[in-house]
Design a protein around this motif. Sequence first.
Motif, PDB file in Angstrom:
ATOM      1  N   ALA A 165       0.838  -1.201   0.000  1.00  0.00           N
ATOM      2  CA  ALA A 165       0.000   0.000   0.000  1.00  0.00           C
ATOM      3  C   ALA A 165       0.878   1.258   0.000  1.00  0.00           C
ATOM      4  CB  ALA A 165      -0.939  -0.008   1.200  1.00  0.00           C
ATOM      5  N   LEU A 196       2.116   1.856  -3.515  1.00  0.00           N
ATOM      6  CA  LEU A 196       1.058   2.447  -4.343  1.00  0.00           C
ATOM      7  C   LEU A 196       0.899   3.937  -4.031  1.00  0.00           C
ATOM      8  CD1 LEU A 196      -1.663  -0.356  -4.292  1.00  0.00           C
ATOM      9  CD2 LEU A 196      -0.274   0.384  -6.240  1.00  0.00           C
ATOM     10  N   TYR A 197       0.941   4.273  -2.749  1.00  0.00           N
ATOM     11  CA  TYR A 197       0.859   5.668  -2.319  1.00  0.00           C
ATOM     12  C   TYR A 197       1.970   6.483  -2.990  1.00  0.00           C
ATOM     13  CZ  TYR A 197       0.687   9.644   0.957  1.00  0.00           C
ATOM     14  OH  TYR A 197       0.588  10.893   1.533  1.00  0.00           O
ATOM     15  N   LEU A 225      -2.567   5.983   4.713  1.00  0.00           N
ATOM     16  CA  LEU A 225      -3.067   4.991   3.768  1.00  0.00           C
ATOM     17  C   LEU A 225      -4.584   4.872   3.819  1.00  0.00           C
ATOM     18  CD1 LEU A 225      -0.419   2.207   4.421  1.00  0.00           C
ATOM     19  CD2 LEU A 225      -0.466   3.857   2.535  1.00  0.00           C
ATOM     20  N   TRP A 229      -3.917  11.636  -4.010  1.00  0.00           N
ATOM     21  CA  TRP A 229      -4.360  10.616  -3.059  1.00  0.00           C
ATOM     22  C   TRP A 229      -5.605   9.934  -3.607  1.00  0.00           C
ATOM     23  CZ3 TRP A 229      -8.293   9.342   0.450  1.00  0.00           C
ATOM     24  CH2 TRP A 229      -7.911   8.494   1.489  1.00  0.00           C
ATOM     25  N   THR A 230      -5.620   8.621  -3.585  1.00  0.00           N
ATOM     26  CA  THR A 230      -6.722   7.852  -4.150  1.00  0.00           C
ATOM     27  C   THR A 230      -7.973   7.963  -3.298  1.00  0.00           C
ATOM     28  OG1 THR A 230      -5.235   6.265  -5.178  1.00  0.00           O
ATOM     29  CG2 THR A 230      -7.459   5.515  -4.773  1.00  0.00           C
ATOM     30  N   TYR A 281      -5.866   3.660   0.409  1.00  0.00           N
ATOM     31  CA  TYR A 281      -5.058   2.552  -0.076  1.00  0.00           C
ATOM     32  C   TYR A 281      -5.312   1.271   0.709  1.00  0.00           C
ATOM     33  CZ  TYR A 281      -2.882   6.256  -2.673  1.00  0.00           C
ATOM     34  OH  TYR A 281      -2.678   7.318  -3.522  1.00  0.00           O
TER      35      TYR A 281
END
Length: 141
Positions: free
Chosen positions: A52, A55-56, A73, A86-87, A91
Amino acid sequence: MRRDAGLTLIEVMVVVVILALLAVVIVPRVIDRPDQARAARAQADIAALASALNLYRLDNGSYPTTEQGLEALVTRPTSSPVPANWTSGGYMDRVPADPWGNAYLYLQPGVHGPFDILSQGADGRAGGTGTDADITNWQGE
């Protein structure tokens, strides 16, 4: 004439004896391994956290700071540096606690790489051996 359907007392007793024998053989082997299971879960949690975090970094160009912590996250950080990409939804659903109920420690930059994640084992203190040993993302590297 039809005989009543069902099990006789002897058939039930045979099944109970077989289950008891299986329990005598299997239970001691399972009971001796809870500490190994906790350590394996901690290693799996740390691997998931590391994935995670990577991915961040891919989305935002850097890892969360030590101050932002692993909560970055789950919840978008508001402290600097605020991640630009930021998703939505984060995450991870949540940051897990280690198998002994303690928080995983996160350090960025890490001593052993771009970040360090560790569980301090059963005793919750740095170092140790056996079940008290630290479990980290850099073991074996």
